[in-house]
Design an enzyme around this catalytic site. Structure first.
Site, PDB file in Angstrom:
ATOM      1  N   LYS A 143       0.857  -1.185   0.000  1.00  0.00           N
ATOM      2  CA  LYS A 143       0.000   0.000   0.000  1.00  0.00           C
ATOM      3  C   LYS A 143       0.890   1.231   0.000  1.00  0.00           C
ATOM      4  O   LYS A 143       2.032   1.190   0.482  1.00  0.00           O
ATOM      5  CB  LYS A 143      -0.911   0.024   1.238  1.00  0.00           C
ATOM      6  CG  LYS A 143      -2.223   0.751   1.016  1.00  0.00           C
ATOM      7  CD  LYS A 143      -3.157  -0.062   0.129  1.00  0.00           C
ATOM      8  CE  LYS A 143      -4.507   0.617  -0.039  1.00  0.00           C
ATOM      9  NZ  LYS A 143      -5.434  -0.218  -0.818  1.00  0.00           N
TER      10      LYS A 143
ATOM     11  N   ASP B  56      -6.807   4.119  -5.260  1.00  0.00           N
ATOM     12  CA  ASP B  56      -7.492   3.934  -3.985  1.00  0.00           C
ATOM     13  C   ASP B  56      -8.182   5.266  -3.699  1.00  0.00           C
ATOM     14  O   ASP B  56      -8.444   6.042  -4.624  1.00  0.00           O
ATOM     15  CB  ASP B  56      -6.484   3.546  -2.882  1.00  0.00           C
ATOM     16  CG  ASP B  56      -7.155   3.027  -1.618  1.00  0.00           C
ATOM     17  OD1 ASP B  56      -7.614   1.875  -1.628  1.00  0.00           O
ATOM     18  OD2 ASP B  56      -7.244   3.769  -0.620  1.00  0.00           O
TER      19      ASP B  56
END
Length: 447
Positions: free
Chosen positions: A124, A164
């Site tokens: 991430k 995202d």
């Protein structure tokens, strides 16, 4: 495995990293019994290695705004685990981004990706850059500056970022443009969520929401119910919520509430196709106001400031916006109003107290790592298309997405089925993902 000892060590090492520690504790508590049946895992210290990221990058991102003033943000990439494939996970641009948040998301991504059946590790990244109120030119300059620092850490066989929160197709385009310039190669496999004209999957923007509704339908059918005719509340109005609304409407459900930071819009007759289309306009405006929906459709949507979607009586609650967005008090209000199912579409969308309250009060509950895996699964399919120079139709991608979500549900049932026939989806998802990653780590030696 001694969960308390491991958690005590992590709490001492990472004080204040609440989200990351919560995510680790949830997984360890779920897998402890199964883990202890495998002494080879304990000997290789699989858990102690698994809860630490492989590496964490942080870097300064300096860019110039439209007024000519120099701005500085911090960028990050957490490469958590690559036991079953190259690192894979989104980039998040939001003022609340911290290293702890990204560690938690990368840890969760590791197990989510394992559930998809595709060979992808967990990662991430992102920045504390706030896209709200920024012009297209400012977002482009920031993305270019961000990629100037990130590009040497990623690649199609190393680390493949995606979008995202705060990072959609526009941002992916700007990021890739700078990557191409710096790397001096045209390799679309280095990012997913691309435009359909240059290597992207035709269903990627909708995939997380679509996959979530497919999973919700499996949860309901396993309990002897159907999604058609159910009322639904979603949070947010970005790509995830947008995709969820499209698919819910197609499956015969009625979305009666959407929310934003400013409040909630109650839509008694259910969201229409025109309102779903307008969600894209709201997202692109960077205004972050759900009240815009009520302004646009005053006879259909009714705005209440300061309230959440969970204040509207519904059958199904779908957190789609951010982590920890649904509290125990929200859960109590939902249950009191007749809610019988809650599935996290955002990563860890519910606080621990909310999850326990749902589970203790007979509400069907499923965690984000299972429910929202359709997004990263479609990213994996996009990687396959790029590697094999294929171009699948929407129907072909959707069929594969259907099968992947069905497989994830089957894994959750396999590992989470209780003696009374009900399913603990949290436990099932955690064990299924953990066992795949743990076995791969064991077979690859101590590295």
């Amino acid at each position: 495995m001694k969960t308390r000892e491991i958690m005590a060590r992590l709490q001492a090492k990472y004080p204040g990293e609440v989200e990351y520690l919560q995510a680790v504790q949830e997984v360890l508590e779920s897998v402890e019994d199964v883990y202890n049946m495998h002494p080879e895992f304990e000997k290789a210290k699989i858990v102690e290695r698994m809860v630490e990221p492989d590496r964490v990058f942080s870097f300064r991102v300096t860019w110039t705004d439209d007024k000519g003033e120099v701005q500085t943000n911090t960028g990050y990439r957490v490469q958590f685990n690559s036991a079953i494939g190259p690192y894979k996970g989104g980039l998040r641009f939001h003022r609340a981004v911290t290293p702890s948040m990204l560690k938690f998301l990368g840890f969760e991504q590791t197990f989510k990706n394992a559930l998809t059946t595709l060979p992808m590790g967990g990662a991430k990244g992102g920045s504390d850059f706030d896209p709200k109120g920024k012009s297209n030119a400012e977002i482009m300059r920031f993305c270019q500056a961000f990629m100037t620092e990130l590009w040497q850490c990623i690649g199609p066989d190393q680390d493949i970022p995606a979008g995202d929160v705060g990072v959609g197709g526009r941002e992916i385009g700007y990021l890739y443009g700078m990557y191409k310039k710096l790397a001096r190669e045209y390799n679309t496999g280095v990012l997913t969520g691309k435009g359909s004209t240059w290597g992207g999957s035709i269903l990627r923007p909708e995939a997380t929401g679509f996959g979530a509704l497919y999973f919700v339908n499996h949860v309901l059918r396993n309990a002897g119910e159907e999604i058609a005719g159910k009322t639904i509340a979603v949070s947010g109005f970005g790509n995830v919520a947008w995709g969820a609304c499209i698919k819910a409407r197609q499956m015969g459900a009625k979305v009666v509430a959407i929310s934003g930071p400013d409040g909630v819009c109650h839509i008694p007759d259910g969201i229409s196709d025109e309102m779903i289309d307008y969600m894209l306009v709201m997202r692109a405006s960077n205004r972050d106001r759900v009240e815009d929906m009520a302004d646009k459709f005053p006879e259909q949507a009714f705005f209440t400031a300061g309230k959440k979607s969970w204040s509207i009586p519904v059958d199904i609650a779908l957190p789609c916006a951010f982590q920890n967005e649904l509290s125990e008090e929200d859960a109590k209000e939902l249950v009191a109003n007749g809610c019988t199912c809650c599935c996290e579409v955002s990563n860890m969308g519910c606080q621990p107290g909310a999850i326990h309250y749902f589970q203790n009060n007979g509400v069907l509950f499923a965690p984000g790592k299972a429910v929202n895996a359709g997004g990263v699964a479609t990213s994996g399919l996009e990687m396959t298309q790029n590697a094999q120079h294929l171009s699948w139709t929407a129907e072909e991608v959707d069929a594969r997405l259907h099968q992947i979500m069905k497989s994830i549900h089957e894994q959750c049932v396999r590992y989470g089925k209780r003696e009374d026939g009900t399913v603990d989806y949290v436990k099932g998802a955690n064990i299924a993902g953990f066992m795949k990653v743990a076995q791969a780590m064991l077979e690859q030696g101590v590295i």
